[in-house]
Motif scaffolding. Structure first.
Motif, short mmCIF file in Angstrom:
data_model
loop_
_atom_site.label_atom_id
_atom_site.label_comp_id
_atom_site.label_asym_id
_atom_site.label_seq_id
_atom_site.Cartn_x
_atom_site.Cartn_y
_atom_site.Cartn_z
N VAL A 26 0.86 -1.18 0.00
CA VAL A 26 0.00 0.00 0.00
C VAL A 26 0.89 1.23 0.00
O VAL A 26 1.68 1.43 0.92
CB VAL A 26 -0.94 0.01 1.23
CG1 VAL A 26 -1.79 1.26 1.24
CG2 VAL A 26 -1.80 -1.23 1.25
N SER A 31 -3.55 9.98 -3.20
CA SER A 31 -3.98 9.09 -4.28
C SER A 31 -4.82 9.89 -5.26
O SER A 31 -5.95 10.29 -4.94
CB SER A 31 -4.79 7.92 -3.70
OG SER A 31 -5.36 7.17 -4.74
N SER A 91 -5.27 5.91 1.37
CA SER A 91 -4.30 4.87 1.72
C SER A 91 -4.42 4.48 3.19
O SER A 91 -4.28 3.32 3.55
CB SER A 91 -2.88 5.34 1.43
OG SER A 91 -2.71 5.52 0.05
#
Length: 159
Positions: A26, A31, A91
């Motif tokens: 991850v 993002s 995340s």
């Protein structure tokens, strides 16, 4: 450079390669896909509870804005700010869901891209002499049990 966390089930032991096909890396940080596609990004990553919470939050924000009679410009600004928050925390929500499902963060690596991070994480995991950077259930002890310490300082007070 970006940091990545390696998530594996509890029963996996360092040095064993047979469970690495269930490993997930991850990336940490913003993002862009979660910013642009919010709920769809969560559904793609099979984060059902987080997708429901994000959808409920976005709907509640829209209903409150409509109820307050906000202009379309201010509604757009609020939506963009909410999407920025989603992009920054996606995340973290993914890591939380993996840990809740029995796949805690077992190691952390820093790399330029996902391929390099995967190579580093797998090399470190398969090295039997090395212990992982993050151990499940690890606690941090300050050394002074009589007084609580807030922050990252090892002792209470200053110099």
């Amino acid at each position: 450079m970006r940091s990545y966390t390696l998530h594996l089930p509890f029963e996996c032991r360092p040095g064993e390669a047979h469970d690495l096909d269930r490993a997930q890396l991850v990336p940490d940080g913003f993002s862009g896909a979660a910013f642009a596609f919010s709920v769809l990004w969560f559904l793609y990553h099979r984060l059902w509870i987080a997708a429901g919470l994000v959808l409920a939050g976005l709907c509640a924000t829209a209903l409150i804005g409509y109820g307050l009679g906000l202009s379309p410009v201010s509604g757009t600004v609020i939506t963009v700010l909410a999407s920025l928050l989603i992009g920054m925390e996606a995340s973290t929500l993914r890591r939380w869901t993996l840990a809740r499902n029995g796949r805690p963060a077992r190691d952390a690596v820093v790399a330029f891209n996902a391929d390099e991070a995967e190579a580093k994480a797998m090399t470190r995991w398969l090295d039997p002499t090395r212990t992982p950077a993050i151990r499940p259930g690890a606690t941090f002890v300050t050394g002074h049990a009589e007084a609580p310490v807030i922050g990252l300082f090892p002792v209470q007070g200053g110099r």
